[in-house]
Design an enzyme around this catalytic site. Structure first.
Site, PDB file in Angstrom:
ATOM      1  N   SER A 151       0.815  -1.207   0.000  1.00  6.53           N
ATOM      2  CA  SER A 151       0.000   0.000   0.000  1.00  6.53           C
ATOM      3  C   SER A 151       0.856   1.268   0.000  1.00  6.53           C
ATOM      4  O   SER A 151       1.750   1.404  -0.824  1.00  6.53           O
ATOM      5  CB  SER A 151      -0.949  -0.060   1.189  1.00  6.53           C
ATOM      6  OG  SER A 151      -2.104   0.644   0.883  1.00  6.53           O
ATOM      7  N   HIS A 165      -7.734  -5.839   0.472  1.00  6.71           N
ATOM      8  CA  HIS A 165      -6.482  -5.079   0.595  1.00  6.71           C
ATOM      9  C   HIS A 165      -5.702  -5.584   1.805  1.00  6.71           C
ATOM     10  O   HIS A 165      -6.105  -5.348   2.952  1.00  6.71           O
ATOM     11  CB  HIS A 165      -6.875  -3.604   0.792  1.00  6.71           C
ATOM     12  CG  HIS A 165      -5.738  -2.647   0.775  1.00  6.71           C
ATOM     13  ND1 HIS A 165      -4.912  -2.482  -0.314  1.00  6.71           N
ATOM     14  CD2 HIS A 165      -5.286  -1.780   1.719  1.00  6.71           C
ATOM     15  CE1 HIS A 165      -4.000  -1.552  -0.046  1.00  6.71           C
ATOM     16  NE2 HIS A 165      -4.210  -1.111   1.189  1.00  6.71           N
TER      17      HIS A 165
HETATM   18  C1  GTR Z   1      -5.480   4.436   1.425  1.00  6.82           C
HETATM   19  C2  GTR Z   1      -4.883   5.225   0.309  1.00  6.82           C
HETATM   20  C3  GTR Z   1      -4.138   4.318  -0.601  1.00  6.82           C
HETATM   21  C4  GTR Z   1      -3.236   3.370   0.139  1.00  6.82           C
HETATM   22  C5  GTR Z   1      -3.823   2.910   1.460  1.00  6.82           C
HETATM   23  C6  GTR Z   1      -2.885   2.262   2.458  1.00  6.82           C
HETATM   24  O1  GTR Z   1      -6.301   5.158   2.252  1.00  6.82           O
HETATM   25  O2  GTR Z   1      -5.918   5.885  -0.345  1.00  6.82           O
HETATM   26  O3  GTR Z   1      -3.440   5.073  -1.567  1.00  6.82           O
HETATM   27  O4  GTR Z   1      -2.003   3.921   0.341  1.00  6.82           O
HETATM   28  O5  GTR Z   1      -4.414   3.921   2.147  1.00  6.82           O
HETATM   29  O6  GTR Z   1      -1.738   2.652   2.620  1.00  6.82           O
HETATM   30  O7  GTR Z   1      -3.367   1.373   3.149  1.00  6.82           O
END
Ligand code: GTR
Length: 421
Positions: A261, A402
């Site tokens: 991420s 995610h």
């Molecule tokens: C989210 C962000 C992403 C990603 C994510 C993370 O909120 O929009 O770009 O970086 O966080 O790091 O878990």
């Protein structure tokens, strides 16, 4: 002809938005992706074709500057004096499977800065220097392992009253909270070391966090190309690599930059700038990482810059509503890893990161791998879920949300076995 005209990717336009950013700053409708034209990776800004490895080396240096000027900000060139202090060694960690070491990296000229506390697990069975996965963690070293004697991080933590922190301080409850994302047993059993540190040691992740991190002493906040937090985290990874190069148990030519991420964005930027990294793994790095910026799907540049104003160079915000004017796109960032191995991974339950945009980012690195006589992804077909594809560049779209799972690590270990060892 300009490099923008040479490579046109046309996608059926069925909505009114082309290259645009919707008012909410995200899009989950493939029909609204619109048309976009990517900068041609092998044509420089003067419109000259890049034909040889030597041409690429020159163009590569220009591309790095373009990313620094427009996206991540300029990483200060100043070399910083470091002091490495081993604070503990456990010869029999993880029930005898690993040697565990904790090392603090102090900034000699900036005693006001906290050290980077590095946690390393080495395979106990190994008799020679081992390759290592180096990745920052989200919630402190105490969070990646259940071993109760790892000190709780004392640094600022996200969340005022969450499971991991109370008034932005780590809690006992957070111990081992992310062990699932860090299958250390599996990694060391395969003969790899794992090195990790809390990303907040380098800069706490909130807009004013830079006041207590490395950006308080390096960089220039008045400049449009000042580095952002992602640049700082990437820089911190290189400082950990500085340490790893001094550790005789590590094979310093086989240090893999890995991140998930936002930390995945940093892992790619680190690997792009610092060619000592032998390979790069970007797990669901999304917008500002592996995903094409011009593809209007999932999170957008505008949304990214609005939610996280401290992550990128101030100038990146100038492109919020005109992404098509960016002199670069993210396939070019990924190509800076070439000819080294690269793994880009997505999850189908993480449309925010735009799996297809990440796949296309990986796909469009191909011409540079070919310059080196290598096959990159070697396919243009977006694969079915849980079907890894590629050669020197690999990609998978895992089922699920995610996250970083054992499935992801199994692929990364195979990738490392085949391409890094
Ligand atoms: C989210 C962000 C992403 C990603 C994510 C993370 O909120 O929009 O770009 O970086 O966080 O790091 O878990």
């Amino acid at each position: 002809m300009t490099r923008f005209l040479l490579l046109a990717i046309l996608i059926l336009l069925s909505g009114p938005i082309a290259n645009g950013q919707g008012p909410e700053g995200y899009n989950y409708d493939e029909a609204k992706v619109g048309t976009y034209t990517l900068p041609d990776l092998l044509v420089n800004t003067k419109g000259k074709p890049v034909k040889t490895k030597a041409d690429w080396r020159n163009w590569r240096a220009e591309l790095l500057k373009l990313f620094a000027e427009n996206v991540y900000g300029q990483t200060p060139a100043k070399s910083v004096k470091l002091r490495f202090q081993t604070t503990s060694v456990d010869e029999s960690a993880l029930n005898g499977l690993a040697v565990r070491k904790q090392v603090s990296i102090f900034f000699v000229d900036y005693p006001q800065l906290p050290p980077i506390d590095v946690l390393i697990y080495f395979p106990k069975a190994s008799t020679k220097p081992v390759p290592v996965f180096l990745g920052l963690n989200f919630c402190g070293n105490h969070c990646v392992t259940a071993e109760a004697d790892i000190p709780l991080s004392t640094r600022w933590m996200m969340g005022e009253n969450s499971d991991v922190s109370n008034n932005n301080k780590a809690t006992e409850k957070a111990r081992g909270m992310q062990v699932r994302r860090w299958p250390i047993d599996m990694i060391v059993k395969r003969g790899y070391a794992l090195a990790t540190a809390y990303y907040g040691d380098i800069e706490p992740d909130y807009p004013q966090g830079w006041h207590t991190g490395i950006r308080s002493v390096l960089g220039d906040t008045t400049k449009a190309n000042n580095w952002g937090a992602i640049g700082a985290w990437a820089w911190g990874m290189s400082r950990i690599l500085d340490y790893l190069q001094t550790d005789p148990a590590i094979d310093a030519k086989r240090v893999i930059s890995i991140g998930h991420s936002r930390i995945g964005k940093a892992a790619v930027w680190a690997g792009a700038q610092d060619e000592r990294f032998a390979a790069v793994i970007a797990n669901e790095s999304g917008e500002g990482g592996a995903a094409l910026a011009r593809r209007y799907y999932g999170e957008t540049v505008e949304r990214l810059n609005t939610s996280f104003p401290h992550w990128f160079a101030p100038r990146y915000k100038a492109y919020n509503k005109r992404v098509a004017d960016l002199p670069v796109d993210q396939h070019e960032l990924l190509a800076l890893v070439a000819p080294r191995p690269l793994y880009v991974a997505s999850a189908d339950g993480d449309q925010w990161s735009d799996p297809k945009g990440e796949f296309l980012g990986a796909l469009h690195t191909e011409p540079v791998y070919q310059l080196y006589g290598k096959t990159g992804l070697g396919t243009t077909v977006f694969p079915a879920v849980n079907q890894p594809v590629g050669q020197t560049v690999r990609y998978h779209d895992r089922t699920g949300k995610h996250d970083v799972t054992d499935y992801d690590w199994e692929q990364y270990l195979r990738f490392a076995d085949e391409l890094v060892r």
